[in-house]
Design an enzyme around this catalytic site. Structure first.
Site, PDB file in Angstrom:
ATOM      1  N   ARG A   1       0.825  -1.100   0.138  1.00 53.96           N
ATOM      2  CA  ARG A   1       0.030  -0.120   0.231  1.00 53.96           C
ATOM      3  C   ARG A   1       0.893   1.260   0.063  1.00 53.96           C
ATOM      4  O   ARG A   1       1.839   1.420   1.020  1.00 53.96           O
ATOM      5  CB  ARG A   1      -0.990   0.060   1.243  1.00 53.96           C
TER       6      ARG A   1
ATOM      7  N   HIS B   1      -7.586   0.591  -6.306  1.00 56.61           N
ATOM      8  CA  HIS B   1      -7.826  -0.025  -4.991  1.00 56.61           C
ATOM      9  C   HIS B   1      -8.639  -1.252  -5.397  1.00 56.61           C
ATOM     10  O   HIS B   1      -9.642  -1.487  -5.071  1.00 56.61           O
ATOM     11  CB  HIS B   1      -8.427   0.481  -3.970  1.00 56.61           C
TER      12      HIS B   1
ATOM     13  N   GLN C   1     -10.281  -3.884  -2.933  1.00 51.78           N
ATOM     14  CA  GLN C   1     -11.495  -3.412  -2.516  1.00 51.78           C
ATOM     15  C   GLN C   1     -12.704  -3.595  -3.525  1.00 51.78           C
ATOM     16  O   GLN C   1     -13.870  -4.264  -3.133  1.00 51.78           O
ATOM     17  CB  GLN C   1     -11.415  -1.924  -2.491  1.00 51.78           C
TER      18      GLN C   1
ATOM     19  N   ASP D   1     -17.438   7.059  -0.821  1.00 54.92           N
ATOM     20  CA  ASP D   1     -15.927   7.212  -0.241  1.00 54.92           C
ATOM     21  C   ASP D   1     -15.610   8.345   0.413  1.00 54.92           C
ATOM     22  O   ASP D   1     -16.238   9.479   0.113  1.00 54.92           O
ATOM     23  CB  ASP D   1     -14.875   6.660  -1.006  1.00 54.92           C
TER      24      ASP D   1
ATOM     25  N   CYS E   1     -16.306   1.746   1.244  1.00 64.06           N
ATOM     26  CA  CYS E   1     -15.355   0.786   1.396  1.00 64.06           C
ATOM     27  C   CYS E   1     -14.494   1.009   2.840  1.00 64.06           C
ATOM     28  O   CYS E   1     -13.925   0.174   3.561  1.00 64.06           O
ATOM     29  CB  CYS E   1     -13.928   1.246   0.339  1.00 64.06           C
TER      30      CYS E   1
ATOM     31  N   ARG F   1     -13.245  -8.503   2.316  1.00 66.46           N
ATOM     32  CA  ARG F   1     -11.886  -8.298   1.785  1.00 66.46           C
ATOM     33  C   ARG F   1     -11.071  -9.638   2.303  1.00 66.46           C
ATOM     34  O   ARG F   1     -10.216 -10.029   1.516  1.00 66.46           O
ATOM     35  CB  ARG F   1     -11.328  -7.070   2.665  1.00 66.46           C
TER      36      ARG F   1
HETATM   37  N1   CP Z   1     -11.041  -0.231   2.767  1.00 63.80           N
HETATM   38  C1   CP Z   1      -9.948  -0.188   3.363  1.00 63.80           C
HETATM   39  O1   CP Z   1      -8.998  -0.421   2.451  1.00 63.80           O
HETATM   40  O2   CP Z   1      -9.786   0.073   4.446  1.00 63.80           O
HETATM   41  P1   CP Z   1      -8.169   0.223   5.316  1.00 63.80           P
HETATM   42  O3   CP Z   1      -7.617   1.639   4.789  1.00 63.80           O
HETATM   43  O4   CP Z   1      -8.537   0.506   6.569  1.00 63.80           O
HETATM   44  O5   CP Z   1      -7.337  -0.875   5.063  1.00 63.80           O
HETATM   45  N1  NVA Z   2     -10.019   6.777  -1.141  1.00 63.05           N
HETATM   46  C1  NVA Z   2      -9.714   6.524   0.268  1.00 63.05           C
HETATM   47  C2  NVA Z   2      -9.802   4.955   0.412  1.00 63.05           C
HETATM   48  C3  NVA Z   2      -9.419   4.339   1.765  1.00 63.05           C
HETATM   49  C4  NVA Z   2      -9.696   2.765   1.819  1.00 63.05           C
HETATM   50  C5  NVA Z   2      -7.964   6.732   0.318  1.00 63.05           C
HETATM   51  O1  NVA Z   2      -7.586   6.429  -0.383  1.00 63.05           O
HETATM   52  O2  NVA Z   2      -7.789   7.148   1.699  1.00 63.05           O
END
Ligand code: CP
Ligand code: NVA
Length: 306
Positions: free
Chosen positions: A101, A128, A131, A224, A264, A292
């Site tokens: 990530r 993502h 997700q 989101d 998400c 997930r």
């Molecule tokens: N939805 C998601 O990716 O959650 P986190 O940022 O907590 O991993």
């Molecule tokens: N769009 C959000 C998603 C988090 C899971 C971010 O990137 O922070």
């Protein structure tokens, strides 16, 4: 040849459905796969915070008989303490897969290019995919596999999550509308890639700017956060622009009566969604979160099994 999972577009429709079927099987009988990846190690590189991604990959690999190594944001300082190339070349000697990530999508692509082991995209500024896989698995389960003709309306920022939802919709033949304020549209390359992929399934992928009408006939209303990780300093300014895109009872009343609400997570309650919607019977946000785990187990299994 090793395979990576960087984008939903990497998979065919058949591969996505096959992944869902494995995930559903794993969910039904966790013990059956207890040795599926016995002794295999997965490195988890996090340059941003996480609850769901961290927990689901960490627990998921262990449920498959493997184990994980968490590498925190400050630990390896990708590209600063050491180049992405050198991190990849070191880790491939010690672990059998890497979930990452990070901010720039090019980092994940570079990691996949340099490493001889599978790389899984656990979120970048651009996409993502894990997700979107969990989200569409959730819809697939709720609708008993019948995705035909359905309409998902994403309301909010045209961000990483929106990009991956467009990809998954395009591949699976689900119409996806991104309804966002002007200036916050999805990235043009992401949009064009999804439109191109949709040609094979007939899915309609569109971007609109009408807070209310867009959700008419929606089977799913998805939102989101308005400011993603890394955009925190823009949060106050964005809030003013996005408020008319809040998912509240009035908006849900325009969608189909039995429409699902999805997010998400993490949610900023009172901003992009009200408590009344996220806590309503239409909300399936925790089913998505749980999935997930199951869908990523299926992805790891497919990429890492010997
Ligand atoms: N939805 C998601 O990716 O959650 P986190 O940022 O907590 O991993
Ligand atoms: N769009 C959000 C998603 C988090 C899971 C971010 O990137 O922070």
């Amino acid at each position: 040849m090793k395979k990576d999972f960087l984008s939903v577009l990497d998979l065919t429709k058949e591969e996505i459905i096959e992944t869902f079927k494995i995930a559903i099987d794993m969910k039904a009988d966790r013990k059956k796969y207890a040795k599926a990846l016995e002794g295999e190690a997965l490195a988890l590189i996090f340059e941003k915070p996480s609850l769901r991604t961290r927990t689901s990959f960490d627990i998921g690999i262990q449920q498959l008989g493997g184990y994980s190594l968490y590498l925190s944001p400050n630990e390896i300082s990708l590209g600063k303490r050491e180049s992405v190339h050198d991190v990849a070349k070191n880790l491939e000697r010690m672990v059998q897969g890497i979930m990452i990530r990070t901010f720039g999508h090019n980092i994940v692509e570079d990691m996949a290019k340099y490493a001889r082991i599978p790389i899984i995209n656990g979120l970048t500024d651009y996409s993502h995919p894990c997700q979107a896989m969990a989200d569409f698995l959730t819809i697939y389960e709720k609708r008993n596999g019948d995705l035909k003709g359905m309409k998902l309306v994403y309301v909010g920022d045209g961000n990483n999550v929106a990009h991956s939802l467009m990809d998954a919709g395009a591949k699976l033949g689900v119409n996806v509308t991104v309804n966002c304020p002007r200036g916050f549209e999805p990235n043009l390359i992401a949009y064009n890639d999804a439109v191109e992929a949709a040609k094979a399934t007939g899915a309609k992928i569109e971007v609109v700017h009408c807070p209310k009408e867009a959700v008419k006939n929606a089977d799913v209303v998805y939102t989101d956060v308005w400011a993603s990780m890394g955009q925190e300093e823009e949060a106050a300014a964005r809030k003013k622009i996005f408020m008319q895109y809040q998912v509240n009872d009035d908006l849900m009343a325009i969608a189909n009566k039995d429409a699902y609400f999805m997010h998400c997570l993490p949610a900023h309650r009172g901003d992009e969604v009200t408590d009344s919607v996220i806590d309503s019977p239409q909300s399936i946000v925790f089913d998505e979160a749980e999935n997930r785990l199951h869908v990523q187990k299926a992805i790891m299994y497919q990429l890492m099994k010997k």
